[in-house]
Enzyme design. Structure first.
Site, PDB file in Angstrom:
ATOM      1  N   HIS A 180       8.026  -0.030   7.079  1.00 16.48           N
ATOM      2  CA  HIS A 180       7.357   1.056   6.353  1.00 16.48           C
ATOM      3  C   HIS A 180       8.318   1.716   5.354  1.00 16.48           C
ATOM      4  O   HIS A 180       8.276   2.918   5.122  1.00 16.48           O
ATOM      5  CB  HIS A 180       6.825   2.091   7.351  1.00 16.48           C
TER       6      HIS A 180
ATOM      7  N   TYR B 266      -5.422   2.187   8.573  1.00 18.17           N
ATOM      8  CA  TYR B 266      -4.898   2.752   9.821  1.00 18.17           C
ATOM      9  C   TYR B 266      -6.100   2.841  10.751  1.00 18.17           C
ATOM     10  O   TYR B 266      -7.053   3.583  10.448  1.00 18.17           O
ATOM     11  CB  TYR B 266      -4.352   4.170   9.599  1.00 18.17           C
TER      12      TYR B 266
ATOM     13  N   PRO C  94       0.832  -1.208   0.000  1.00 20.53           N
ATOM     14  CA  PRO C  94       0.000   0.000   0.000  1.00 20.53           C
ATOM     15  C   PRO C  94       0.868   1.259   0.000  1.00 20.53           C
ATOM     16  O   PRO C  94       1.738   1.410   0.847  1.00 20.53           O
ATOM     17  CB  PRO C  94      -0.787  -0.113   1.315  1.00 20.53           C
TER      18      PRO C  94
ATOM     19  N   LYS D  92       0.505  -5.475   9.477  1.00 21.39           N
ATOM     20  CA  LYS D  92       1.637  -4.919   8.711  1.00 21.39           C
ATOM     21  C   LYS D  92       2.472  -3.992   9.579  1.00 21.39           C
ATOM     22  O   LYS D  92       1.948  -3.033  10.163  1.00 21.39           O
ATOM     23  CB  LYS D  92       1.108  -4.128   7.506  1.00 21.39           C
TER      24      LYS D  92
ATOM     25  N   THR E 281      -2.117  -1.604   9.436  1.00 22.68           N
ATOM     26  CA  THR E 281      -0.756  -1.080   9.614  1.00 22.68           C
ATOM     27  C   THR E 281      -0.557  -0.669  11.067  1.00 22.68           C
ATOM     28  O   THR E 281      -1.300   0.172  11.587  1.00 22.68           O
ATOM     29  CB  THR E 281      -0.521   0.101   8.656  1.00 22.68           C
TER      30      THR E 281
ATOM     31  N   SER F  97      -4.177   1.492  -0.467  1.00 29.43           N
ATOM     32  CA  SER F  97      -3.935   2.303   0.732  1.00 29.43           C
ATOM     33  C   SER F  97      -5.215   2.987   1.174  1.00 29.43           C
ATOM     34  O   SER F  97      -6.001   3.462   0.350  1.00 29.43           O
ATOM     35  CB  SER F  97      -2.879   3.366   0.428  1.00 29.43           C
TER      36      SER F  97
ATOM     37  N   SER G 176       7.594  -5.395   8.128  1.00 29.89           N
ATOM     38  CA  SER G 176       7.818  -4.148   7.394  1.00 29.89           C
ATOM     39  C   SER G 176       8.311  -3.083   8.356  1.00 29.89           C
ATOM     40  O   SER G 176       7.879  -3.039   9.513  1.00 29.89           O
ATOM     41  CB  SER G 176       6.507  -3.677   6.746  1.00 29.89           C
TER      42      SER G 176
HETATM   43  C1  LIG Z   1       5.196   6.991  -0.888  1.00 34.71           C
HETATM   44  C2  LIG Z   1       4.852   5.903   0.092  1.00 34.71           C
HETATM   45  C3  LIG Z   1       3.578   5.898   0.663  1.00 34.71           C
HETATM   46  C4  LIG Z   1       3.241   4.889   1.553  1.00 34.71           C
HETATM   47  N1  LIG Z   1       1.978   4.847   2.037  1.00 34.71           N
HETATM   48  C5  LIG Z   1       1.616   3.838   2.863  1.00 34.71           C
HETATM   49  C6  LIG Z   1       0.292   3.744   3.330  1.00 34.71           C
HETATM   50  O1  LIG Z   1      -0.575   4.541   2.978  1.00 34.71           O
HETATM   51  N2  LIG Z   1       0.006   2.720   4.159  1.00 34.71           N
HETATM   52  C7  LIG Z   1       0.931   1.799   4.571  1.00 34.71           C
HETATM   53  O2  LIG Z   1       0.619   0.894   5.331  1.00 34.71           O
HETATM   54  N3  LIG Z   1       2.202   1.859   4.100  1.00 34.71           N
HETATM   55  C8  LIG Z   1       2.543   2.856   3.271  1.00 34.71           C
HETATM   56  N4  LIG Z   1       3.826   2.891   2.793  1.00 34.71           N
HETATM   57  C9  LIG Z   1       4.765   1.823   3.126  1.00 34.71           C
HETATM   58  C10 LIG Z   1       4.716   0.693   2.069  1.00 34.71           C
HETATM   59  O3  LIG Z   1       3.523  -0.040   2.207  1.00 34.71           O
HETATM   60  C11 LIG Z   1       5.870  -0.293   2.209  1.00 34.71           C
HETATM   61  O4  LIG Z   1       5.943  -0.757   3.530  1.00 34.71           O
HETATM   62  C12 LIG Z   1       7.236   0.266   1.785  1.00 34.71           C
HETATM   63  O5  LIG Z   1       7.091   1.185   0.724  1.00 34.71           O
HETATM   64  C13 LIG Z   1       8.146  -0.885   1.360  1.00 34.71           C
HETATM   65  O6  LIG Z   1       9.391  -0.448   1.008  1.00 34.71           O
HETATM   66  P1  LIG Z   1       9.882  -0.180  -0.513  1.00 34.71           P
HETATM   67  O7  LIG Z   1       9.279   1.148  -0.897  1.00 34.71           O
HETATM   68  O8  LIG Z   1      11.348  -0.132  -0.362  1.00 34.71           O
HETATM   69  O9  LIG Z   1       9.388  -1.313  -1.368  1.00 34.71           O
HETATM   70  C14 LIG Z   1       4.188   3.905   1.901  1.00 34.71           C
HETATM   71  C15 LIG Z   1       5.450   3.927   1.324  1.00 34.71           C
HETATM   72  C16 LIG Z   1       5.787   4.897   0.410  1.00 34.71           C
HETATM   73  C17 LIG Z   1       7.154   4.886  -0.210  1.00 34.71           C
HETATM   74  C1  LIG Z   2      -1.375  10.013   5.795  1.00 35.96           C
HETATM   75  C2  LIG Z   2      -0.854   9.147   4.682  1.00 35.96           C
HETATM   76  C3  LIG Z   2       0.248   8.277   5.147  1.00 35.96           C
HETATM   77  C4  LIG Z   2       0.927   7.619   4.034  1.00 35.96           C
HETATM   78  C5  LIG Z   2       2.100   6.833   4.494  1.00 35.96           C
HETATM   79  O1  LIG Z   2       1.952   5.866   5.186  1.00 35.96           O
HETATM   80  C6  LIG Z   2       3.434   7.205   4.116  1.00 35.96           C
HETATM   81  O2  LIG Z   2       3.619   8.287   3.534  1.00 35.96           O
HETATM   82  O3  LIG Z   2       4.358   6.431   4.411  1.00 35.96           O
END
Ligand SMILES: Cc1cc2nc3c(=O)[nH]c(=O)nc-3n(C[C@H](O)[C@H](O)[C@H](O)COP(=O)(O)O)c2cc1C
Ligand SMILES: CCCCC(=O)C(=O)O
Length: 347
Positions: free
Chosen positions: A244, A129, A76, A220, A155, A105, A242
């Site tokens: 994140h 969330y 996501p 997550k 998450t 997401s 993760s």
């Molecule tokens: C731009 C961006 C936005 C993200 N938004 C969310 C989100 O809305 N919810 C969430 O659980 N994780 C979010 N994540 C974390 C990703 O789900 C994931 O854990 C992470 O991107 C994995 O690492 P990678 O980018 O190296 O593949 C976000 C990550 C990025 C880079």
């Molecule tokens: C409020 C949106 C959060 C998105 C997120 O999880 C991120 O940017 O890593």
């Protein structure tokens, strides 16, 4: 045409508004964890076997009742319309074509109902969330169910939003005019609530979700083996390792280094998923060899989307698919299910 995921990042960087590039690429604090996720894969070596007569490898996987034609899911990520006007709709169409799973997401810029309608063949899971207002949380869960999402990915690494210096430096604190988090609409109305990241969220909320929905729950953001064991006690259907993508607590270890202890703690009771720093098919193979049932990619999908919309995401997923198959062939394996820890050496 970019030939690798890292080349896709370079193209995306050229095309994106610099503030949006920094939002997507950046991480918390000194970005120690952002770098560690990728670097850890480079420190793991693969030791192949020869003359196995394995034939072409099979790489499909079934997770919580959902079929994925490759062991790579779409993690996501928020705000896809910052990368492409079609946003999450474009991503979902590419995911449908690749036959994998998109975790939508909660912070998507297209409503989950519209994502589902845009890509009828896509398998969608929904990322949540937990909002302190549990009635509002339930309304969101019901929308995800009604839209056909097949699992709920909760998450748990975000009791507060990570501090990302790049966002502060760029003054990135809101979406542009005309873009908003469509899944946060208030009870069918026009207003959108802000996402609350609350330090009061606890295992009680996981229990409440368990009672609220029949969807399988995926937790997550698990990094500690003790939390993986607690997750099992609380009836989750999968544990998702993760950090994140290094965007929450900086200096958490690389996820692939955390994976073996989590796999040991879970002892096969439920699938273990992992994300963070996966940029090559060989990275996928290493994570599966160390016990993950599947992996997910976050930024690579955003780079594909920013570079060339739906086609770019399709190409990124296709690259990973081809690379996974190729790496398995070179390892002498007939199936991704035959991967085992002996294939991986620390160097
Ligand atoms: C731009 C961006 C936005 C993200 N938004 C969310 C989100 O809305 N919810 C969430 O659980 N994780 C979010 N994540 C974390 C990703 O789900 C994931 O854990 C992470 O991107 C994995 O690492 P990678 O980018 O190296 O593949 C976000 C990550 C990025 C880079
Ligand atoms: C409020 C949106 C959060 C998105 C997120 O999880 C991120 O940017 O890593």
């Amino acid at each position: 045409m970019p030939a690798t995921i890292r080349e896709f990042e370079a193209v995306a960087r050229d095309r994106l508004d610099p503030a949006h590039y920094d939002y997507f690429a950046g991480g918390a604090g000194d970005e120690v964890t952002v770098r560690a996720n990728e670097a850890a894969f480079a420190r793991l070596a693969l030791l192949p076997r020869v003359l196995r007569g394995a034939g072409s490898p099979e790489i499909g996987v079934t997770l919580l009742g959902s079929r994925a034609e490759m062991p790579v899911l779409v993690a996501p990520t928020a705000f896809h319309r910052l990368a492409d006007p079609e946003g999450e709709k474009a991503t979902a169409r590419a995911v449908a074509a690749a036959g994998t799973i998109m975790i939508v997401s909660m912070a998507a810029t297209v409503a989950v109902e519209d994502v589902a309608a845009a890509a009828p063949g896509a398998t969608l899971w929904f990322q949540l969330y937990v909002q302190p207002d549990m009635a509002f949380t339930e309304a969101i869960v019901r929308r995800a169910e009604a839209a056909g999402c097949a699992a709920l990915v909760v998450t748990v690494d975000s009791p507060a939003r990570g501090r990302r210096d790049r966002e502060v430096r760029r003054g990135f604190d809101d979406l542009p005019e005309g873009m908003r988090c469509e899944n946060l609409r208030d009870d069918g109305g026009e207003s959108v609530r802000p996402i609350v990241m609350s330090p009061a969220i606890s295992w009680e909320h996981v229990d409440a979700l368990r009672r609220m929905t029949r969807l399988p729950l995926v937790l997550k953001g698990v990094t500690h083996p003790a939390d993986a064991r607690l997750a099992l006690e609380h009836g989750v259907s999968a544990v998702y390792v993760s950090n994140h993508g290094g965007r929450q607590l900086d200096t958490v270890p690389a996820t692939v280094d955390l994976l073996p202890d989590i796999v040991a703690a879970v002892r096969g009771a439920v699938p273990v998923l992992v994300d963070g720093g996966i940029r090559r098919g060989t990275d996928v193979v290493k994570a599966l060899a160390l016990g993950a049932s599947a992996v997910a990619v976050g930024r690579p999908v955003v780079w594909g989307l920013a570079a060339d919309g739906e086609c770019g995401v399709a190409r990124v997923l296709g690259l990973l698919r081809d690379e996974v198959e190729h790496a398995l062939t070179l390892c002498g394996l007939a199936s991704s299910h035959d991967l085992e820890p002996g294939l991986v050496r620390r160097c």
